[in-house]
Structures are given as structure tokens and as C-alpha cells.
Design a protein around this motif. Sequence first.
Motif, PDB file in Angstrom:
ATOM      1  N   VAL A  50      16.596  51.090 -68.690  1.00 21.32           N
ATOM      2  CA  VAL A  50      15.876  51.735 -69.785  1.00 21.32           C
ATOM      3  C   VAL A  50      14.623  50.915 -70.086  1.00 21.32           C
ATOM      4  CG1 VAL A  50      15.986  52.454 -72.199  1.00 21.32           C
ATOM      5  CG2 VAL A  50      18.009  52.651 -70.742  1.00 21.32           C
ATOM      6  N   GLN A  51      13.510  51.592 -70.256  1.00 26.85           N
ATOM      7  CA  GLN A  51      12.248  50.898 -70.511  1.00 26.85           C
ATOM      8  C   GLN A  51      11.677  51.234 -71.884  1.00 26.85           C
ATOM      9  OE1 GLN A  51       9.658  51.910 -67.174  1.00 26.85           O
ATOM     10  NE2 GLN A  51      10.251  50.008 -66.139  1.00 26.85           N
ATOM     11  N   LYS A  52      10.890  50.298 -72.401  1.00 27.66           N
ATOM     12  CA  LYS A  52      10.155  50.500 -73.646  1.00 27.66           C
ATOM     13  C   LYS A  52       8.764  49.918 -73.441  1.00 27.66           C
ATOM     14  CE  LYS A  52       9.990  49.238 -78.548  1.00 27.66           C
ATOM     15  NZ  LYS A  52      10.635  48.475 -79.636  1.00 27.66           N
ATOM     16  N   LEU A  61      23.951  51.772 -69.166  1.00 29.26           N
ATOM     17  CA  LEU A  61      25.361  51.620 -68.803  1.00 29.26           C
ATOM     18  C   LEU A  61      25.994  50.362 -69.378  1.00 29.26           C
ATOM     19  CD1 LEU A  61      25.145  52.581 -65.015  1.00 29.26           C
ATOM     20  CD2 LEU A  61      25.674  54.064 -66.952  1.00 29.26           C
ATOM     21  N   VAL A  62      25.168  49.465 -69.919  1.00 37.68           N
ATOM     22  CA  VAL A  62      25.668  48.179 -70.421  1.00 37.68           C
ATOM     23  C   VAL A  62      25.186  47.972 -71.850  1.00 37.68           C
ATOM     24  CG1 VAL A  62      25.717  45.679 -70.071  1.00 37.68           C
ATOM     25  CG2 VAL A  62      25.633  47.208 -68.098  1.00 37.68           C
ATOM     26  N   GLY A  63      26.104  47.648 -72.738  1.00 29.44           N
ATOM     27  CA  GLY A  63      25.753  47.422 -74.135  1.00 29.44           C
ATOM     28  C   GLY A  63      25.005  46.106 -74.318  1.00 29.44           C
ATOM     29  N   MET A  91      27.358  40.238 -68.409  1.00 30.89           N
ATOM     30  CA  MET A  91      27.870  40.932 -67.231  1.00 30.89           C
ATOM     31  C   MET A  91      28.548  39.999 -66.240  1.00 30.89           C
ATOM     32  SD  MET A  91      25.031  43.887 -66.476  1.00 30.89           S
ATOM     33  CE  MET A  91      23.604  42.832 -66.747  1.00 30.89           C
ATOM     34  N   GLU A  92      28.275  38.706 -66.308  1.00 32.99           N
ATOM     35  CA  GLU A  92      28.931  37.750 -65.422  1.00 32.99           C
ATOM     36  C   GLU A  92      30.264  37.282 -65.982  1.00 32.99           C
ATOM     37  OE1 GLU A  92      26.203  34.596 -64.682  1.00 32.99           O
ATOM     38  OE2 GLU A  92      24.909  35.811 -63.372  1.00 32.99           O
ATOM     39  N   SER A  93      30.582  37.697 -67.202  1.00 35.63           N
ATOM     40  CA  SER A  93      31.846  37.287 -67.834  1.00 35.63           C
ATOM     41  C   SER A  93      32.616  38.482 -68.354  1.00 35.63           C
ATOM     42  CB  SER A  93      31.564  36.309 -68.987  1.00 35.63           C
ATOM     43  OG  SER A  93      30.848  35.177 -68.541  1.00 35.63           O
ATOM     44  N   LEU A 230      31.666  45.596 -72.064  1.00 37.51           N
ATOM     45  CA  LEU A 230      30.296  46.014 -71.767  1.00 37.51           C
ATOM     46  C   LEU A 230      29.982  47.427 -72.229  1.00 37.51           C
ATOM     47  CD1 LEU A 230      30.015  44.672 -68.080  1.00 37.51           C
ATOM     48  CD2 LEU A 230      29.380  43.488 -70.196  1.00 37.51           C
ATOM     49  N   ASP A 231      30.896  48.086 -72.902  1.00 36.18           N
ATOM     50  CA  ASP A 231      30.716  49.488 -73.283  1.00 36.18           C
ATOM     51  C   ASP A 231      29.461  49.667 -74.132  1.00 36.18           C
ATOM     52  OD1 ASP A 231      30.941  52.113 -73.993  1.00 36.18           O
ATOM     53  OD2 ASP A 231      32.958  51.973 -74.810  1.00 36.18           O
ATOM     54  N   PRO A 232      28.519  50.525 -73.688  1.00 31.41           N
ATOM     55  CA  PRO A 232      27.271  50.710 -74.442  1.00 31.41           C
ATOM     56  C   PRO A 232      27.392  51.714 -75.582  1.00 31.41           C
ATOM     57  CG  PRO A 232      27.182  52.034 -72.466  1.00 31.41           C
ATOM     58  CD  PRO A 232      28.497  51.283 -72.408  1.00 31.41           C
ATOM     59  N   HIS A 233      28.540  52.341 -75.747  1.00 33.31           N
ATOM     60  CA  HIS A 233      28.687  53.407 -76.728  1.00 33.31           C
ATOM     61  C   HIS A 233      29.502  52.969 -77.949  1.00 33.31           C
ATOM     62  CE1 HIS A 233      27.937  55.611 -72.919  1.00 33.31           C
ATOM     63  NE2 HIS A 233      27.279  56.443 -73.702  1.00 33.31           N
ATOM     64  N   ILE A 234      29.241  53.615 -79.056  1.00 35.33           N
ATOM     65  CA  ILE A 234      30.091  53.521 -80.239  1.00 35.33           C
ATOM     66  C   ILE A 234      30.506  54.942 -80.612  1.00 35.33           C
ATOM     67  CG2 ILE A 234      29.087  51.384 -81.131  1.00 35.33           C
ATOM     68  CD1 ILE A 234      27.373  53.047 -83.038  1.00 35.33           C
TER      69      ILE A 234
END
Length: 292
Positions: A50-52, A61-63, A91-93, A230-234
Motif C-alpha cells: 500500500v502506498q501513500k 495483508l499485514v497489520g 513478520m520475522e517473529s 499479523l492480522d490487519p483487520h479488526i
Amino acid sequence: MERLPSWIRQHLAALRALLVLTVVTGIIYPLVATGVAQALFNGNANGSIVQKDGKDVGSSLVGQLFTDKDGNPVKKYFQSRPSAAGDGYDMESTAAGNLGPEDIVDTLAVPGAKDSEGNPDTGKQSLLTQVCARSKAVGELEGVSGARPYCTADGVGAVLKVFPAVGTPTRAVSVNQACPATPFIAEYQGVKVECGKPGEDYAAGRTVAIRGSGKAVVPADAVTASGSGLDPHISVAYADLQAGRVAKERGLTSDRVKALIRENTTGRSLGFMGEPGVNVLQLNLALDRLKG
């Protein structure tokens, strides 16, 4: 021409098979799979970045955390759920906490004590106390009640150790409330409840969790981590709970913020699996694009 011995022919055949399979499965197949992925699923194949303003700010895909340098929530942003992956969404843990519903008794920190590396003893919070502390913090942030069944008002697990383990109680200890804290209940079955003394062994007692009354206002995903961390959703409920704070911080109406929540809500997988979710990063970026 004399034929080669059978064992040599077998080895040559095996070598030819090895070379052919290496080319097919190690070179041709990966190139074809990569080419198809890049051609048909370019964004997903490259990590759903995702870009800004032309800069990469994360993956859908990653929170990620929306906190300041001290770890405090940035109030103008929606907050993600807790993460058990390293210090949060590492993401490494990636990992789950591996704590279950029976993990309800804390190990209290002993004042002045140090661990094997010379660091001050910090004790260990049970899963129940972690949930209670998070619920209390979310309640304070959102201006709602952070109360929860099996939690004390000061944000730890409402758990007693009762002695003897079998029979009529003669002693009761609120093991998650370190002295000189006032126990969350004064008596249990006619016995005065004591505060917990750090370092004292209460293993012989019977563990009794006290449910209390009332219903939790803070949603479950606000106080528990996902399996991967890592869930990006709530949940929609947790997003709605935060809408008032975000609207106030940004000078927007609650209706406008809730409309953005709906726009960034994904439905159930395949139409029937799981629950609708709100992608926190995409929702916060949508807020940044607004004026206000």
C-alpha cells in the motif's frame, strides 16, 4: 560395440532424470509461475503493498501499530488489535501467545529481585490479566467502560487461591493483586480475602475465578491477538467503538467516519466463512485523504 555394465547405465539414466527434472521443476516451472503471477496478480504477487504519496507505507495483508515513540496510541488513527508477534506485527517473529483459558494466575514481581541476566524482576502476567489490562486501557481511551467478566476494577484477573483446596475455606488470597492492593472482594464464603504477597507460593490452593456481573463493552478482538499476530483487520464493532474518538480528533462527524468504516469493510470469505472485517491501514489512509 560392447554395452556398458548395467550399473553404469542405471546411474546414467538417473543422472539424466535428475538433470531433466532440475530444469523443469527448478527453472521452467518457477519462471512460468512467476510470469503468470506477475501478469495476472501483480499487486498480490509483490506483497499487496500500500502506498501513500508514492511511498510504501505497509501491506494490506499485514497489520501495523499506530502508536507514538513511547507506544501510546495516536488518537487521530484507528488502532489495530494486539499482536503477539515480537514487539508487535513483526513478520520475522510471527507467533501466537500459546496461552489458553486456564492461564489465569499471575506470577507477581518481587520488589528488589533480579532475573538471571541481572534485570529487575517484572513477574509474568497471565492471559486473563493481559486481557483485563487491555480492556481497561481501551475503555479509558474510548471513554467507555473497560469492565469485563473475571476482571478486577484495577485491570487484573479476578482470581482467588482458596485454602485448603478441599473442604471449608479457612484462607482466601487475591493472587493477582499484589500487596498493599485492596482485594476486589472483601470476603469469600465468610473468609476475609487477602492481597497477594510477591514470592509466596500459592500452588497448593484451589483456583477460583470470580465472574462478577455486567457485560463487556470492549469487543474481544480489541483485547486478544490473532493466531499469527499479523492480522490487519479488526471487527466492525471495534471500529465503531473508535469512531467517536477519531471523529473528534479530526474535526469530522461520526456519520462521516462510520461511512468510511463501511467503505473499508470486507465481507465474509466466499460469502459465508468468518466475519466481516475492517482493514485498519486502508481505513487510516482513507481518513488522511479527507480534509478535516
